[in-house]
Write an enzyme that holds these catalytic residues in place. Structure first.
Site, short mmCIF file in Angstrom:
data_model
loop_
_atom_site.label_atom_id
_atom_site.label_comp_id
_atom_site.label_asym_id
_atom_site.label_seq_id
_atom_site.Cartn_x
_atom_site.Cartn_y
_atom_site.Cartn_z
N ASP A 69 0.88 -1.16 0.00
CA ASP A 69 0.00 0.00 0.00
C ASP A 69 0.91 1.20 0.00
O ASP A 69 1.88 1.27 0.76
CB ASP A 69 -0.92 0.02 1.22
CG ASP A 69 -2.09 0.96 0.96
OD1 ASP A 69 -2.88 0.69 0.04
OD2 ASP A 69 -2.21 1.99 1.66
N PHE A 152 4.45 5.14 -13.46
CA PHE A 152 2.98 5.17 -13.41
C PHE A 152 2.57 6.19 -12.34
O PHE A 152 3.42 6.81 -11.70
CB PHE A 152 2.41 3.78 -13.10
CG PHE A 152 2.74 3.26 -11.73
CD1 PHE A 152 3.95 2.63 -11.49
CD2 PHE A 152 1.86 3.41 -10.66
CE1 PHE A 152 4.28 2.16 -10.22
CE2 PHE A 152 2.17 2.94 -9.39
CZ PHE A 152 3.39 2.31 -9.16
N GLY A 153 1.28 6.34 -12.17
CA GLY A 153 0.75 7.16 -11.08
C GLY A 153 1.24 8.60 -11.13
O GLY A 153 1.17 9.27 -12.16
N TYR A 154 1.77 9.05 -10.03
CA TYR A 154 2.22 10.44 -9.89
C TYR A 154 3.66 10.65 -10.35
O TYR A 154 4.21 11.74 -10.18
CB TYR A 154 2.08 10.89 -8.42
CG TYR A 154 0.65 10.85 -7.90
CD1 TYR A 154 -0.20 11.95 -8.05
CD2 TYR A 154 0.13 9.71 -7.29
CE1 TYR A 154 -1.50 11.93 -7.58
CE2 TYR A 154 -1.18 9.67 -6.81
CZ TYR A 154 -1.98 10.77 -6.96
OH TYR A 154 -3.29 10.74 -6.51
N ASP A 155 4.30 9.64 -10.94
CA ASP A 155 5.71 9.78 -11.34
C ASP A 155 5.97 11.00 -12.23
O ASP A 155 7.01 11.66 -12.06
CB ASP A 155 6.20 8.51 -12.07
CG ASP A 155 6.50 7.36 -11.11
OD1 ASP A 155 6.66 7.62 -9.91
OD2 ASP A 155 6.56 6.22 -11.57
N HIS A 180 10.57 4.39 -2.99
CA HIS A 180 9.90 3.89 -1.79
C HIS A 180 9.63 2.38 -1.91
O HIS A 180 9.88 1.61 -0.99
CB HIS A 180 8.60 4.67 -1.59
CG HIS A 180 7.75 4.77 -2.83
ND1 HIS A 180 8.26 5.17 -4.05
CD2 HIS A 180 6.46 4.46 -3.06
CE1 HIS A 180 7.29 5.14 -4.96
NE2 HIS A 180 6.20 4.71 -4.39
N ARG A 181 9.20 1.93 -3.10
CA ARG A 181 8.89 0.50 -3.30
C ARG A 181 10.18 -0.32 -3.33
O ARG A 181 10.25 -1.41 -2.76
CB ARG A 181 8.10 0.32 -4.60
CG ARG A 181 7.63 -1.11 -4.88
CD ARG A 181 6.53 -1.15 -5.92
NE ARG A 181 5.37 -0.42 -5.45
CZ ARG A 181 5.05 0.82 -5.86
NH1 ARG A 181 5.76 1.44 -6.79
NH2 ARG A 181 4.00 1.45 -5.36
P1 ITT Z 1 -3.56 -2.15 -5.50
O1 ITT Z 1 -4.26 -1.65 -4.24
O2 ITT Z 1 -4.37 -3.15 -6.27
O3 ITT Z 1 -2.16 -2.60 -5.24
P2 ITT Z 1 -3.57 0.68 -6.24
O4 ITT Z 1 -3.02 1.40 -7.42
O5 ITT Z 1 -4.98 1.00 -5.82
O6 ITT Z 1 -3.41 -0.89 -6.53
P3 ITT Z 1 -2.68 1.74 -3.71
O7 ITT Z 1 -4.01 1.59 -3.06
O8 ITT Z 1 -1.46 1.37 -2.91
O9 ITT Z 1 -2.58 0.89 -5.04
O10 ITT Z 1 -2.55 3.25 -4.20
C1 ITT Z 1 -1.32 3.80 -4.49
C2 ITT Z 1 -1.52 5.19 -5.12
O11 ITT Z 1 -0.28 5.90 -5.07
C3 ITT Z 1 -1.91 5.09 -6.59
O12 ITT Z 1 -2.66 6.24 -6.95
C4 ITT Z 1 -0.56 5.12 -7.30
O13 ITT Z 1 -0.63 5.63 -8.59
C5 ITT Z 1 0.26 6.03 -6.37
N1 ITT Z 1 1.64 5.51 -6.35
C6 ITT Z 1 2.12 4.50 -5.57
N2 ITT Z 1 3.39 4.21 -5.89
C7 ITT Z 1 3.72 5.05 -6.89
C8 ITT Z 1 4.87 5.22 -7.65
O14 ITT Z 1 5.94 4.43 -7.49
N3 ITT Z 1 4.88 6.17 -8.57
C9 ITT Z 1 3.80 6.95 -8.76
N4 ITT Z 1 2.65 6.85 -8.11
C10 ITT Z 1 2.60 5.89 -7.17
#
Ligand code: ITT
Length: 197
Positions: A69, A152-155, A180-181
């Site tokens: 998470d 992905f995400g906020y990268d 962090h991961r």
């Molecule tokens: P699962 O719960 O199925 O693993 P999820 O994407 O919903 O998938 P989270 O609940 O942990 O996962 O939410 C993590 C959020 O933080 C999500 O919006 C990601 O895009 C963002 N995030 C986490 N790690 C990231 C990373 O390495 N780079 C960019 N954004 C990240």
């Protein structure tokens, strides 16, 4: 090789788990190799959320499972969105929309006050009920415009302290080496010896 299920629905995380634990001596299998598992609604605590994802998969499938998470804590927002990062802005947004929404919310925040930190809590659950947890953090700052196509995400809107290059512009190995991961999974790696032991 002992098998470990990657308990996530996020394809970006799947790639990173595989790369970070490449050579760790376990076979990493996606959830798509199994019958569907239903996961409970997430709360506001990284560790509780990570544990429940890993335990749910391990108990349902009878195989060791890893989950994380994670979230982005923005100083100017008092640590938001944090564990709610995937839900930030409401259900209609995708990764790009959430990043754009974050930039809009920070529009008037000056350069020196855009500090942020990615947080990841990873959990490894064994079918016998044992669970191991580790946390990793990656401090940095929020840029003023998205850049880059990796990650992905906020990268695309996040850079390391003092940098203008976003995490989405780094190659996968560079991101995983400092993220962090990457840090959480490296800390958890010694526990993989318990899988199938
Ligand atoms: P699962 O719960 O199925 O693993 P999820 O994407 O919903 O998938 P989270 O609940 O942990 O996962 O939410 C993590 C959020 O933080 C999500 O919006 C990601 O895009 C963002 N995030 C986490 N790690 C990231 C990373 O390495 N780079 C960019 N954004 C990240």
């Amino acid at each position: 090789m002992p098998r470990v299920v990657i308990a996530t629905s996020n394809p970006g995380k799947v790639c990173e788990f595989r790369a970070i634990w490449a050579g760790a001596g376990v076979e990493l299998v996606g959830l798509d190799a199994f019958a569907p598992v239903s996961f409970p609604e997430e709360g506001d605590d990284y560790e509780a959320n990570a544990r429940v994802k890993a335990e749910t998969a391990a108990q349902a499938l009878g195989v060791a499972a890893v989950a994380d998470d994670s979230g982005l804590e923005v100083e100017a927002l008092g640590g938001r969105p944090g564990p709610r990062s995937a839900r930030y802005g409401g259900p209609g947004l995708d990764d790009r929309g959430r990043a754009a929404r974050l930039l809009a919310e920070l529009e008037t925040v000056p350069a020196g006050e855009r500090g942020a930190c990615f947080v990841c809590v990873a959990a490894l659950a064994l079918p016998d009920g044992r669970v191991f947890v580790a946390r990793g953090e990656c401090p940095g700052q929020i840029l003023t415009a998205p850049t880059g196509t990796g990650g992905f995400g906020y990268d695309p809107v996040f850079a390391l302290p003092g940098e203008t290059t976003s995490l989405a512009e780094l190659d996968e190995a560079a991101k995983n080496g400092l993220s962090h991961r990457g840090r959480a999974l490296q800390a958890l790696a010694p526990e993989l010896a318990r899988v199938g032991a």
